[in-house]
Design an enzyme around this catalytic site. Structure first.
Site, mmCIF file in Angstrom:
data_model
loop_
_atom_site.group_PDB
_atom_site.id
_atom_site.type_symbol
_atom_site.label_atom_id
_atom_site.label_comp_id
_atom_site.label_asym_id
_atom_site.label_seq_id
_atom_site.Cartn_x
_atom_site.Cartn_y
_atom_site.Cartn_z
ATOM 1 N N GLY A 482 26.784 21.858 24.604
ATOM 2 C CA GLY A 482 27.186 21.260 25.871
ATOM 3 C C GLY A 482 28.291 20.239 25.656
ATOM 4 O O GLY A 482 28.745 19.589 26.599
ATOM 5 N N THR A 483 28.728 20.128 24.420
ATOM 6 C CA THR A 483 29.653 19.079 24.021
ATOM 7 C C THR A 483 31.112 19.427 24.264
ATOM 8 O O THR A 483 31.940 18.546 24.445
ATOM 9 C CB THR A 483 29.463 18.811 22.525
ATOM 10 O OG1 THR A 483 29.289 20.068 21.862
ATOM 11 C CG2 THR A 483 28.258 17.958 22.274
ATOM 12 N N GLU A 705 28.022 9.684 20.033
ATOM 13 C CA GLU A 705 26.905 8.753 19.826
ATOM 14 C C GLU A 705 27.350 7.305 19.971
ATOM 15 O O GLU A 705 26.557 6.434 20.308
ATOM 16 C CB GLU A 705 26.256 9.029 18.471
ATOM 17 C CG GLU A 705 25.717 10.455 18.433
ATOM 18 C CD GLU A 705 24.897 10.788 17.206
ATOM 19 O OE1 GLU A 705 24.892 10.001 16.250
ATOM 20 O OE2 GLU A 705 24.259 11.854 17.212
#
Lengths: 745, 316
Positions: A482-483, A705
């Site tokens: 999904g990145t 992140e």
């Protein structure tokens, strides 16, 4: 390709396609429902049967009796698999508890059986008919209660469990101003949209597994190891993954049981973990107790900083690395960190988005806010005053042979992130006095926090083909969870080969392709594209050779190869057939010479209901320094997703432990609340314009992140600013505020 | 899900008779709650009587000047009805505070009345729960009880009624109309409709076997400021920690009901008289006899403060 010296100018620097905010190339497939997820490969094998997992209903003990007779006799049932019927199984390198329990039970909802039937409904109905009697054993489930029994782990990630620089105790004891507080973060679940799911089928000794995994190569290896077969006999296929966040890094029960079920049934079997089972069956982010001590002089210069963390896992598990960033983020001559690990009989702890840093920053960045207030210094300014350009506490420094035993950061525009964020957010207009801004029935607060996350380098390979039609095909076992991996890989290949994006086909998530970095640790984007870069360099050489160029400085652009005034169509190189090249990126010790990290700042405005203490986020801003941004659109999506997850961590998410029975009680999405659309306001993301030649030929670093690190603390600090109530135990919920709220009337 | 047989009812009376014929029968309408519970085998009816085809989906005016809402009126339609929005705003607001658009499109008025608790232990069939399995014990009493009831609780159960709609209906003095298996009908005031847990928490209403809800009736509109204040952790798609349904009238004849605090929507008429004394007095009357756990003790100050918010809003 070995990467051990800083990247020089290369074709990516042209930035004609890389660096552009392009739409996802897989977007139309996803928005029209044509991207098949693991449970949806209906055409991959005929005659698929459905498996439903039975989970243990005790946390610790033994199965005394397991009777599958009624389940086997139920309508449509094809096979029932248990540990006994499965025979001897190994255990994956990345697993702590076994994936198929029995007779020993290691945690609640550990899989103990798979019921396979013609239809899903039949399997689900029959699964309830498996009869189990247990012999319960006494377990330990209380992190705070077992704190005295905590042990020193061998290591924390790659570092020793205890680190020290200077003399912390003495400096802390004599500091002008000190803070000594304890913060807690709860167990959290990844709560990704797509459940863990797999389809397995055997052809002789060859096993094919369609699954939802972030790491194709790990799944292949650990599945082979668990089944006791050769890795080369396992073919893993994972073209689309509906979210992972670390929860799909490892082989899990759905994959193993689909394989065992298919073997027992003699036909393809697919298995999806039932949503209410995911929370206890799979891994989770461990809860932490963190003590932070900061000493500073009157000018706000930190003289002592200490961070201790307690977390828990099953026997043989790992600690949370919550103290990691405290070694690197702020200056301070005297420092200590300590990490302790408890053994609890709760489900398995493991990575979740920014493992360590996310939890560590939740605590550290409240502590910094508290300390700034004690010192009477603006929290942005306090952080700026304690910036450092060398790693202050660096267990890796000696090995690197760095000067004076200190390594520098490859790049560290941390202060810029803070200043730019403050400016864009309008920080100077906030009231520093808590509880002093009211709009109607709302108390308004502003908070900020630093963002920090290390950049990791993992080797990654790819195969590229130039087809006779002039198309470029990229194959790598990299995953797109999904990145946006499909898109940035296509951009990389298009830039390298000088073809439009539409001419590039990207094939991902197949173990027959070269092994990539995979998706995790925010290393996937930079490393997988660097691997594609390496393969493209080889392909360019092959093209050059075919076309008889002998210059080194070829330009590939607009479907043409140019050098020395000569221009030849790229397709000339493949008129006799396609060209195929394979290579990968391997990182030398360059990442040890200088510390590669990503930096940022988070600014948040919240409104707290003056009466009920309900907290609603009104505005969020992140400034990120992550090296080159390969695609600002997909990168922004990563950051706003991470900010959203940070809001969840700040205000909602907590796996509640039942300390008597030893399990996470709120094990479905109705009870484990994550933010919904109505909770997420305007989010702004600013990327600093930078490129880090130390990171890879792409000059990019991780972003996915960094976006979560610090968010929760920024929200918590904003709540404090709004109300004057300091909450040190996440999530910050109204029940923790209500008794201390200012008078509303 | 356990296999079940299924039939469509032709009339309310026939539906009631069909459902009464066997002890393990259930009505199904929107299915937004029942189907989930059946998949988890928390509900295991062997027979479903589908009432969707019945002619119970209208909102009509009553001869007294109130409205009669058919049992099958979907939550979305009820919240959007012009008369409801104009004269019974607290009901429209409560409906819209619940669930999601998709669920409200399916969920019916009668189904919402019968919505079952969201206690996590009720949802985990491996854990003791007197409501799911009478006599097995209550896991929440000494377990996780942040959402749980503080009023009217028993040693057998501290679950809450999770509905928003029910709280508004309680403040509006709704009457529930039913038809029984023998074809007779009755009208049950909402105050008497839901039970407290006592030692039979598996019995949640006074409905008899096979008895079918056909409508709810609202008395003629009586003005006032209508407020539904739902307090929750996230902004949407979450059950109430507590909620207040209030109809505040200048003449003092106000109505006040609480959600998220008991096994039924909670109303204490004495509290309404105490409203003139301010939120503290009203809260004290409403919360008399409250019994809390360490997890849900926050509901006491939260009720008082939320009443303060409601009264402030009402004065605007």
């Amino acid at each position: 390709m070995k990467f051990d010296t800083p990247a020089e100018t290369n074709p990516i620097d042209r930035l004609t396609i890389v660096g552009k905010p392009l739409d996802r190339i897989d977007g139309p497939l996803k928005t029209t429902g044509r991207a098949p997820y693991a449970y949806e490969h209906h055409g991959a094998a005929p005659n698929q049967a459905h498996g439903v997992i039975v989970g243990a209903t005790i946390a610790k003990g033994r199965i005394r009796r397991l009777d599958t007779a009624r389940a086997e006799a139920a309508p449509g049932v094809v096979a029932v698999v248990t540990a006994e019927s499965a025979g001897k199984l190994g255990k994956g390198e990345h697993n702590t508890a076994t994936l198929l329990g029995g007779p020993e039970i290691e945690h609640y909802h550990q899989a103990i059986a798979l019921v396979v039937a013609e239809t899903f409904e039949q399997a689900r109905a029959a699964a309830v008919l498996v009869e189990v009697e247990y012999e319960r054993a006494k377990g330990a489930f209380d992190l705070a209660g077992e704190r005295n029994g905590a042990e020193k782990p061998e290591k924390v990630n790659d570092s020793p469990p205890d680190t020290a620089v200077g003399n912390f105790e003495s400096a802390f004891g004599t500091a002008d101003m000190t803070l000594d507080e304890t913060y807690t973060t709860p167990d959290e679940s990844h709560a990704m949209m797509e459940p863990h799911a797999s389809l397995a089928f055997w052809e002789g000794r060859k096993l094919t597994l369609y699954t939802s995994t972030q790491m194709v190569a790990w799944t292949k290896k650990d599945l082979a190891k668990t089944l006791g077969i050769e890795p080369d006999d396992v073919h893993v296929v994972a073209p689309f993954i509906g979210g992972g966040f670390g929860g799909k890094l490892f082989l899990r029960a759905d994959a193993l049981l689909a394989a065992l079920g298919a073997r027992a049934a003699g036909r393809p079997v697919k298995v999806a973990l039932q949503r209410p089972m995911i929370f206890n069956n799979t891994t989770h982010r461990p809860a932490t107790i963190q003590r932070i001590r900061i000493g500073a002089n009157r000018d706000g210069v930190i003289t002592a900083i200490g961070h201790e963390c307690w977390s828990a896992d099953l026997e043989g598990g790992k600690p949370d690395g919550a103290v990691d960033q405290t070694r690197m983020l702020y200056a301070g001559a005297n420092r200590m960190t300590a990490t302790r690990l408890e053994t609890l009989d709760l489900p398995e702890s493991n990575s979740m988005r920014a493992p360590g840093e996310a939890t560590g920053m939740m605590a550290l960045e409240i502590a910094m806010d508290e300390m700034a207030e004690k010192l009477g210094i603006d929290p942005v300014e306090f952080r700026i005053r304690n910036d450092t350009q060398v790693v202050p506490d660096d267990p890796k420094a000696e090995k690197s042979g760095a000067e004076n035993g200190q390594r520098r950061f490859s790049q560290r525009p941390f202060v810029e992130c803070l200043r730019l964020g403050a400016e864009k957010f309008g920080w100077s207009r906030r009231s520093a006095r808590p509880g002093s801004t009211r709009e109607g029935g709302w108390l308004i607060g502003h908070g900020m926090a630093s963002a920090f996350r290390n950049n990791m380098s993992v080797k990654s390979a790819a195969r590229v083909r130039l087809t006779p039609q002039g198309g470029v095909v990229v194959e790598t076992d990299m995953t797109d969870i999904g990145t946006g991996s499909y898109t940035i890989i296509a951009q990389t290949a298009a830039e390298m080969m000088g073809v439009p994006l539409e001419r590039v086909t990207v094939r991902l998530g197949d173990s027959s392709f070269p092994v990539s970095a995979g998706s995790g640790g925010q290393f996937g984007g930079n490393c997988s594209t660097a691997g594609v870069y390496a393969a493209c360099v080889k392909l360019r050489e092959a093209v050059s050779g075919k076309l008889g160029f002998n210059q080194a400085d070829l330009t590939f652009a607009d479907g043409q190869v140019n050098a020395g005034g000569r221009s030849v169509a790229l397709t000339e190189a493949v008129k006799d057939g396609e060209l195929v090249e394979e290579d990968g990126i391997e990182f030398g010790d360059i990442s040890k010479k200088a510390q590669q990290s990503t930096f940022g700042s988070h600014f948040v405005e919240v409104a707290v209901d003056a009466w009920t203490a309900e907290i609603r986020v009104r505005r969020m801003l992140a400034v990120c320094a992550s090296g080159r941004i390969l695609n600002p659109k997909t990168a922004r999506s990563q950051v706003i997703g991470a900010m959203t997850m940070g809001v969840g961590a700040a205000l909602l998410e907590e796996l509640v432990v039942d300390k008597r029975a030893g399990f996470f009680v709120n094990h479905d999405l109705a009870q484990y609340e994550v933010p919904v659309h109505a909770d997420i306001p305007h989010q702004e993301v600013i990327f600093l314009d930078e490129a880090d030649p130390m990171s890879s030929p792409m000059k990019a670093k991780g972003i996915a992140e960094l976006g979560i690190c610090g968010v929760a603390a920024a929200v918590a600090n904003a709540v404090y600013n709004a109300t004057g109530v300091r909450v040190r135990d996440y999530p910050v919920t109204l029940d923790k505020l209500i008794e201390r709220m200012p008078d509303a009337a | 899900m356990k296999p079940f047989s299924y039939e469509r009812a032709a009339s309310p009376a026939q539906a009631a008779a069909a459902a009464a014929r066997r002890p393990d029968a259930k009505f199904i309408a929107g299915g937004t709650n029942l189907l989930d519970l059946m998949k988890l085998q928390i509900e295991t009816p062997a027979h479903l009587v589908d009432v969707n085809g019945l002619d119970l989906d209208r909102i009509e005016e009553t001869p007294e000047g109130g409205i009669r809402i058919g049992a099958l009126v979907r939550n979305t339609d009820l919240a959007a009805d012009e008369r409801v929005r104009r004269d019974y705003g607290v009901l429209a607001r409560a409906l819209l505070a619940g669930a999601t658009g998709q669920l409200r499109n399916k969920a019916t008025t009668a189904g919402n009345l019968l919505q079952r608790t969201r206690c996590p232990y009720f949802y985990d069939t491996a854990q003791p729960c007197n409501k799911r399995e009478p006599g097995s014990g209550c896991s929440a009493l000494e377990g996780y009880s942040r959402q749980h009831a503080i009023l009217g609780v028993s040693d057998a159960c501290i679950a809450t009624n999770p509905s928003d709609m029910n709280v508004a209906l309680r403040a509006l003095d709704t009457v529930v109309e039913t038809v029984k298996a023998d074809g007779t009908t009755r009208s049950i005031p909402i105050a008497d409709f839901h039970r407290l847990p006592g030692d039979t928490p598996h019995l949640e209403t006074v409905l008899e076997r096979g008895e079918l809800i056909t409508a709810v009736t609202l008395p003629p509109p009586d003005g006032g400021v209508h407020i539904y204040r739902k307090v929750r952790d996230r902004a949407s798609y979450a059950f109430a920690l507590i909620s207040v349904a209030a109809v505040i009238r200048p003449n003092g004849a106000s109505a006040l009901a609480l959600g998220g605090v008991a096994h039924k929507p909670w109303r204490v008429e004495a509290a309404e008289a105490a409203l003139t004394g301010g939120p503290k007095d009203a809260a004290a009357a409403l919360l008399a006899g409250a019994r809390t756990t360490s997890d849900n003790a926050y509901k006491i100050p939260l009720v008082e403060r939320t009443l303060g918010a409601v009264l402030t809003d009402a004065r605007r």
